[in-house]
Design a protein around this motif. Sequence first.
Motif, PDB file in Angstrom:
ATOM      1  N   TYR A 164       4.236  -6.692  10.991  1.00 47.78           N
ATOM      2  CA  TYR A 164       3.151  -8.004  10.261  1.00 47.78           C
ATOM      3  C   TYR A 164       2.322  -7.277   9.630  1.00 47.78           C
ATOM      4  CZ  TYR A 164       0.548 -12.455  11.117  1.00 47.78           C
ATOM      5  OH  TYR A 164       0.146 -12.659  11.085  1.00 47.78           O
ATOM      6  N   VAL A 165       1.584  -6.711   9.335  1.00 40.58           N
ATOM      7  CA  VAL A 165       0.433  -6.060   8.266  1.00 40.58           C
ATOM      8  C   VAL A 165       1.393  -6.394   7.280  1.00 40.58           C
ATOM      9  CG1 VAL A 165      -1.507  -4.290   7.794  1.00 40.58           C
ATOM     10  CG2 VAL A 165      -0.684  -5.544   9.602  1.00 40.58           C
ATOM     11  N   ARG A 166       2.472  -5.233   7.002  1.00 38.02           N
ATOM     12  CA  ARG A 166       2.662  -5.064   5.539  1.00 38.02           C
ATOM     13  C   ARG A 166       3.616  -5.862   5.003  1.00 38.02           C
ATOM     14  NH1 ARG A 166       7.026   0.361   6.790  1.00 38.02           N
ATOM     15  NH2 ARG A 166       7.329  -0.321   4.599  1.00 38.02           N
ATOM     16  N   LEU A 167       4.252  -6.978   5.746  1.00 42.75           N
ATOM     17  CA  LEU A 167       5.001  -8.152   5.141  1.00 42.75           C
ATOM     18  C   LEU A 167       3.795  -9.022   4.991  1.00 42.75           C
ATOM     19  CD1 LEU A 167       7.639  -7.899   7.733  1.00 42.75           C
ATOM     20  CD2 LEU A 167       8.478  -8.165   5.618  1.00 42.75           C
ATOM     21  N   ASN A 221       2.525 -13.689  19.246  1.00 51.11           N
ATOM     22  CA  ASN A 221       1.746 -15.469  19.985  1.00 51.11           C
ATOM     23  C   ASN A 221       0.462 -14.651  20.314  1.00 51.11           C
ATOM     24  OD1 ASN A 221       4.313 -16.679  20.333  1.00 51.11           O
ATOM     25  ND2 ASN A 221       5.164 -15.120  21.424  1.00 51.11           N
ATOM     26  N   LYS A 222      -0.154 -13.186  20.293  1.00 50.92           N
ATOM     27  CA  LYS A 222      -1.162 -12.966  20.505  1.00 50.92           C
ATOM     28  C   LYS A 222      -1.176 -11.532  20.098  1.00 50.92           C
ATOM     29  CE  LYS A 222      -0.935 -15.187  25.383  1.00 50.92           C
ATOM     30  NZ  LYS A 222      -0.542 -14.453  26.793  1.00 50.92           N
ATOM     31  N   TRP A 223      -1.507 -11.899  18.516  1.00 56.11           N
ATOM     32  CA  TRP A 223      -1.997 -10.599  17.701  1.00 56.11           C
ATOM     33  C   TRP A 223      -3.221  -9.475  18.805  1.00 56.11           C
ATOM     34  CZ3 TRP A 223       0.165  -7.772  14.348  1.00 56.11           C
ATOM     35  CH2 TRP A 223      -1.475  -6.699  13.769  1.00 56.11           C
ATOM     36  N   PRO A 224      -4.113  -9.839  19.236  1.00 54.80           N
ATOM     37  CA  PRO A 224      -5.333  -9.180  19.611  1.00 54.80           C
ATOM     38  C   PRO A 224      -4.755  -8.612  20.770  1.00 54.80           C
ATOM     39  CG  PRO A 224      -6.460 -11.366  19.446  1.00 54.80           C
ATOM     40  CD  PRO A 224      -4.617 -11.115  19.329  1.00 54.80           C
ATOM     41  N   GLU A 225      -3.706  -8.510  21.832  1.00 54.48           N
ATOM     42  CA  GLU A 225      -3.402  -8.153  23.294  1.00 54.48           C
ATOM     43  C   GLU A 225      -2.113  -6.868  22.319  1.00 54.48           C
ATOM     44  OE1 GLU A 225      -4.034 -11.235  22.985  1.00 54.48           O
ATOM     45  OE2 GLU A 225      -5.124 -12.006  25.085  1.00 54.48           O
ATOM     46  N   LEU A 226      -1.529  -7.846  21.600  1.00 56.06           N
ATOM     47  CA  LEU A 226      -0.261  -6.714  20.965  1.00 56.06           C
ATOM     48  C   LEU A 226      -1.202  -5.486  20.178  1.00 56.06           C
ATOM     49  CD1 LEU A 226       3.026  -6.669  21.149  1.00 56.06           C
ATOM     50  CD2 LEU A 226       2.230  -6.987  17.858  1.00 56.06           C
ATOM     51  N   ALA A 227      -1.649  -5.516  19.524  1.00 59.96           N
ATOM     52  CA  ALA A 227      -2.712  -4.748  18.457  1.00 59.96           C
ATOM     53  C   ALA A 227      -3.242  -3.800  19.553  1.00 59.96           C
ATOM     54  CB  ALA A 227      -3.640  -4.914  18.028  1.00 59.96           C
ATOM     55  N   GLU A 228      -3.717  -4.455  20.646  1.00 64.97           N
ATOM     56  CA  GLU A 228      -4.580  -3.552  21.810  1.00 64.97           C
ATOM     57  C   GLU A 228      -3.495  -2.293  22.455  1.00 64.97           C
ATOM     58  OE1 GLU A 228      -7.530  -3.347  22.748  1.00 64.97           O
ATOM     59  OE2 GLU A 228      -7.351  -2.289  24.833  1.00 64.97           O
ATOM     60  N   ALA A 229      -2.761  -3.307  22.796  1.00 66.13           N
ATOM     61  CA  ALA A 229      -1.552  -2.163  23.331  1.00 66.13           C
ATOM     62  C   ALA A 229      -1.142  -1.305  23.180  1.00 66.13           C
ATOM     63  CB  ALA A 229       0.035  -3.286  23.957  1.00 66.13           C
ATOM     64  N   ALA A 230      -0.934  -1.451  22.083  1.00 69.39           N
ATOM     65  CA  ALA A 230      -0.290  -0.023  20.956  1.00 69.39           C
ATOM     66  C   ALA A 230      -1.515   0.351  19.855  1.00 69.39           C
ATOM     67  CB  ALA A 230       0.347  -1.179  19.548  1.00 69.39           C
ATOM     68  N   GLU A 231      -2.653  -0.001  20.305  1.00 72.19           N
ATOM     69  CA  GLU A 231      -3.373   1.056  19.300  1.00 72.19           C
ATOM     70  C   GLU A 231      -3.517   0.829  18.062  1.00 72.19           C
ATOM     71  OE1 GLU A 231      -3.879   5.071  21.591  1.00 72.19           O
ATOM     72  OE2 GLU A 231      -3.828   4.131  23.471  1.00 72.19           O
ATOM     73  N   ASP A 233      -4.643   0.516  14.306  1.00 72.11           N
ATOM     74  CA  ASP A 233      -5.583   0.302  13.721  1.00 72.11           C
ATOM     75  C   ASP A 233      -4.741   0.559  12.571  1.00 72.11           C
ATOM     76  OD1 ASP A 233      -7.984   1.358  11.501  1.00 72.11           O
ATOM     77  OD2 ASP A 233      -8.576   2.786  13.742  1.00 72.11           O
ATOM     78  N   THR A 234      -4.959  -0.592  10.958  1.00 72.82           N
ATOM     79  CA  THR A 234      -4.279  -0.364   9.874  1.00 72.82           C
ATOM     80  C   THR A 234      -5.002   0.673   8.981  1.00 72.82           C
ATOM     81  OG1 THR A 234      -5.916  -1.630   8.883  1.00 72.82           O
ATOM     82  CG2 THR A 234      -4.638  -3.246   9.977  1.00 72.82           C
ATOM     83  N   THR A 235      -6.154   1.658   9.548  1.00 69.44           N
ATOM     84  CA  THR A 235      -6.763   2.228   7.922  1.00 69.44           C
ATOM     85  C   THR A 235      -5.427   3.304   8.100  1.00 69.44           C
ATOM     86  OG1 THR A 235      -7.967   3.015   9.787  1.00 69.44           O
ATOM     87  CG2 THR A 235      -8.154   4.205   8.133  1.00 69.44           C
ATOM     88  N   TYR A 236      -4.561   3.395   8.480  1.00 69.12           N
ATOM     89  CA  TYR A 236      -3.491   5.049   7.725  1.00 69.12           C
ATOM     90  C   TYR A 236      -2.632   3.683   6.565  1.00 69.12           C
ATOM     91  CZ  TYR A 236       0.388   2.288  10.692  1.00 69.12           C
ATOM     92  OH  TYR A 236       1.511   1.380  11.329  1.00 69.12           O
ATOM     93  N   LEU A 237      -3.109   2.665   6.710  1.00 68.39           N
ATOM     94  CA  LEU A 237      -1.761   1.472   5.781  1.00 68.39           C
ATOM     95  C   LEU A 237      -2.713   1.770   4.369  1.00 68.39           C
ATOM     96  CD1 LEU A 237      -0.611  -1.334   8.125  1.00 68.39           C
ATOM     97  CD2 LEU A 237       0.778   0.608   6.461  1.00 68.39           C
ATOM     98  N   HIS A 238      -3.662   1.822   4.041  1.00 68.65           N
ATOM     99  CA  HIS A 238      -5.300   2.254   3.058  1.00 68.65           C
ATOM    100  C   HIS A 238      -4.799   0.879   1.841  1.00 68.65           C
ATOM    101  CE1 HIS A 238      -6.044   6.731   4.237  1.00 68.65           C
ATOM    102  NE2 HIS A 238      -4.551   6.962   4.341  1.00 68.65           N
ATOM    103  N   ARG A 240      -6.780  -2.421   0.316  1.00 69.81           N
ATOM    104  CA  ARG A 240      -8.164  -2.041  -0.502  1.00 69.81           C
ATOM    105  C   ARG A 240      -8.349  -3.231   0.947  1.00 69.81           C
ATOM    106  NH1 ARG A 240      -8.901  -5.785  -4.591  1.00 69.81           N
ATOM    107  NH2 ARG A 240      -6.272  -5.956  -4.846  1.00 69.81           N
ATOM    108  N   SER A 241      -7.889  -4.415   1.139  1.00 63.60           N
ATOM    109  CA  SER A 241      -8.851  -5.259   1.562  1.00 63.60           C
ATOM    110  C   SER A 241      -8.420  -5.183   3.778  1.00 63.60           C
ATOM    111  CB  SER A 241      -8.692  -6.727   1.164  1.00 63.60           C
ATOM    112  OG  SER A 241      -7.567  -6.796   1.698  1.00 63.60           O
ATOM    113  N   ARG A 242      -9.111  -4.517   3.899  1.00 63.43           N
ATOM    114  CA  ARG A 242      -9.394  -4.613   5.608  1.00 63.43           C
ATOM    115  C   ARG A 242      -8.068  -6.325   6.050  1.00 63.43           C
ATOM    116  NH1 ARG A 242     -10.214  -0.494   8.907  1.00 63.43           N
ATOM    117  NH2 ARG A 242     -10.996   0.739   7.249  1.00 63.43           N
ATOM    118  N   PRO A 243      -6.840  -6.449   6.160  1.00 64.59           N
ATOM    119  CA  PRO A 243      -6.381  -7.382   7.162  1.00 64.59           C
ATOM    120  C   PRO A 243      -7.263  -8.289   8.051  1.00 64.59           C
ATOM    121  CG  PRO A 243      -5.088  -5.765   7.705  1.00 64.59           C
ATOM    122  CD  PRO A 243      -5.960  -5.188   7.210  1.00 64.59           C
ATOM    123  N   ALA A 244      -7.275  -9.227   8.240  1.00 59.96           N
ATOM    124  CA  ALA A 244      -7.618 -10.402   9.066  1.00 59.96           C
ATOM    125  C   ALA A 244      -7.027 -10.401  10.340  1.00 59.96           C
ATOM    126  CB  ALA A 244      -7.714 -11.961   8.627  1.00 59.96           C
ATOM    127  N   ALA A 245      -6.217 -10.277  10.048  1.00 60.44           N
ATOM    128  CA  ALA A 245      -4.675 -10.814  11.062  1.00 60.44           C
ATOM    129  C   ALA A 245      -4.512 -11.810  12.304  1.00 60.44           C
ATOM    130  CB  ALA A 245      -4.658  -9.450  12.531  1.00 60.44           C
TER     131      ALA A 245
END
Lengths: 245, 245
Positions: A164-167, A221-231, A233-238, A240-245
């Motif tokens: 999602y973030v990469r696309l 449908n539910k980004w916060p829940e999905l991201a939470e379930a997956a733990e 964290d976008t840091t590793y994508l390095h 420039r600007s942290r995505p809002a999502a």
Amino acid sequence: MAIGFPLSLLVRKLESSALLSDEERRAIEGLPVATKIVPAHQDIVSDKEQTSRCCLVLEGWACRYKMLHEGRRQILSLHVPGDIPDLHSLHLEVMDHSLGALSQVTVGFLPHEAIRDLALRFPHLAGVLWRETLIDAAIFREWMTSLGRRDAYKRLAHLFCEMYVRLDVMGLVSDHSYRLPITQVDLSDALGLSNVHINRVLQELRHQELITLRGGVLTINKWPELAEAAEFDTTYLHLRSRPAA
Amino acid sequence: MAIGFPLSLLVRKLESSALLSDEERRAIEGLPVATKIVPAHQDIVSDKEQTSRCCLVLEGWACRYKMLHEGRRQILSLHVPGDIPDLHSLHLEVMDHSLGALSQVTVGFLPHEAIRDLALRFPHLAGVLWRETLIDAAIFREWMTSLGRRDAYKRLAHLFCEMYVRLDVMGLVSDHSYRLPITQVDLSDALGLSNVHINRVLQELRHQELITLRGGVLTINKWPELAEAAEFDTTYLHLRSRPAA
DNA sequence: CGCATACTTGAAATGTTTCAAATCGGGTGG
DNA sequence: CCACCCGATTTGAAACATTTCAAGTATGCG
């Protein structure tokens, strides 16, 4: 749009993680590109091959993978428009894995010579390209973490978040949705699971209404829940600007 | 011997995969190094940190790892003398994982500035260092393949083969043996398994007399059989000369 | 319409984990 | 020099996540 100006795709990708000067941008856009359409399930570059050019993905999804005995396959990375999956071939003479088309893929070939010349003329750009291969490695590390220590449910959720973030960075997300032009078998080979199990976990994600997947389109449908379930964290994508999502 | 001339260790390492000119060798040996002893189980660089120097391992074993919730750990790579585990920090401002000492480790710190200067003065050396990070990524890919598609037995066998070759290159193998200064828990976190299972698989390898492991010394008794069992192929290490083993 | 490919389902088998307890080994202090 | 202690290793048994096998149902395309 993008295919008309293949190199503007590359510029967009590089600018997602680094800053470019006007001059550098122009230099990139002056690179020679030969585009080609590769049908689904066909190799773009094969294991053990030696190449003299890099592949820029322009359209569709590609993957890098290794085959081992008894026909098992491990997908090492997924590649979407803007990616250069074999940038490493610039400094590693022989491929230690294959690069294949998951869906039909449009690729642009960039001669090594032209990239090397660019790197010599613009040392900062050389650093930006180097950085690109380092982010590639950072993604490997995150995948290793999934493969080694996350259960099937988290693995799949994490992958959906990452893509999602990469696309999104490439402007390929709209309405919290993106095209997912790959099969459940592909997913299972990427996540080190069986296709049967991927199928069941997919249903679990659907039943919890975290995602929708129909006709090759994935909706989160539910980004916060999905991201939470997956733990996730976008840091590793390095970026420039942290995505809002 | 090595600790007296930390940078000759680095030269040896780089020359295992690339050719250096006399001038380049001298330039490397002229780098400033500050050495430090880090006790076992202590971080050398921590997740999220921003650094201005790289770490050259001089003695002992280090690892990169990620922690996730509920205290699970995935070890991403093992590092032995000659390695620069965080060379990527040259172009990635923030760490997306930690670097820790598995055994007591002697490290040499190389300022980013000095390395960048070197890369500008010797573009070919810049390529050699870039290449080093690409080999790092190639090892990640092989590990992903193990984590995703090899069973416990093959995973462990593969790891033992890899470390054998990597240590051999640095002259740290004799009598088909090398020091393995890490615990079974460390092995399990590297291979995505439980320590209990590592223990059982280790016994299986011992009973088949492929290896001996006693007092922190691993001996490979039957290289051909072990490499065969692991489906081990050195290509991914991208060495200049294929090792005989 | 028919065929191929992808997806779905159920049930049994399997590799691996978890838990819990016992043993080994090396170093320290009495 | 022995007793003790701690971390590391070993063992057994039950629980579990995931795989395999096998069959069935959708879906899309020529």
